[in-house]
Write an enzyme that holds these catalytic residues in place. Sequence first.
Site, PDB file in Angstrom:
ATOM      1  CG  HIS A  19      24.997  44.013  36.781  1.00 56.28           C
ATOM      2  ND1 HIS A  19      25.384  44.876  35.778  1.00 56.28           N
ATOM      3  CD2 HIS A  19      25.901  44.198  37.767  1.00 56.28           C
ATOM      4  CE1 HIS A  19      26.469  45.528  36.139  1.00 56.28           C
ATOM      5  NE2 HIS A  19      26.791  45.141  37.351  1.00 56.28           N
ATOM      6  CD  GLU A  36      29.174  47.752  36.145  1.00 56.11           C
ATOM      7  OE1 GLU A  36      28.132  47.583  35.499  1.00 56.11           O
ATOM      8  OE2 GLU A  36      29.389  47.268  37.276  1.00 56.11           O
TER       9      GLU A  36
HETATM   10 ZN   LIG Z   1      28.236  46.117  38.412  1.00 61.11          ZN
END
Ligand SMILES: [Zn+2]
Length: 274
Positions: free
Chosen positions: A181, A81
């Site tokens: 998330h 990410e």
């Molecule tokens: Zn994350």
Amino acid sequence: MVSTNLTALLSTLITSNHILHYHNVLDAYGHVSVRNPNNASTFFLSKQLAPALVSSPADINEYYVSSGEAVNSSDPAGYAERYIHSEILKRFPQVNSVVHSHSEDVIPYGIAGVDMRPSYHMAGFLGSKVPVFEIEQYYNNSQVHDMLVSTNPLGAALASLFANSSSSNAPTNTLVVMRGHGFATIGANLTESTFRAYFAASNARVQRKALTLAALAAKDGELGHTDGVRYLDMREQADASVMNDWSSSKPWAMWVREVEVNPLYVNTLGTPPV
Ligand SMILES: [Zn+2]
């Protein structure tokens, strides 16, 4: 040999990792980044390891803002990410630090249909209402729907929620909740992004407690005397936001000391400037 100012910056980055872990904003996941002050087109982010265990420059990679890829191509790719960081830093030149967290305190606001709002004075920076990034709007059918912001386009989509128009490169929001998330927040420096991440989680707890209390009180004829939770009004939020900006360095010295005396956390570059 890294320069003196870079040593101080990387020391601060290591300690920010520790502070955010110590205060349960980051767990084994999540990350914090900082732009290179000597080269605005790159940034620093820890490698693929838990924030509590980041301890030396060897645990940190330098990445290109333009692509999110490692400057040294022989280095491991790093966090899936990292595009959260690269795309926010690319879109907003005055942003120099990004925190991405999976805080359990904040996640409910992305899935319960309840807007996160500034509930006390330390969270004026949140603005009147925190936007929610709904990643399903940006997926294509061929990619994995694992909620991770693992491509440049997904990172750019997340970054877009920090601005109020598609053409603006000045952020109007300081924090975005990510559905199912966590959240991402930004700062002009590591002190500010750490402050915002800490108080976003704190505000989430305060708001949840207030909503719970108000719901309970509404069922009680004697206790229930209001129409629900009262958040900061627009002027209070705006003025508190200014106060948050000038006071964000105040807790830093305490947070640095808390992790300095905890043997879990190692910083080979020494205590950062306070
Ligand atoms: Zn994350």
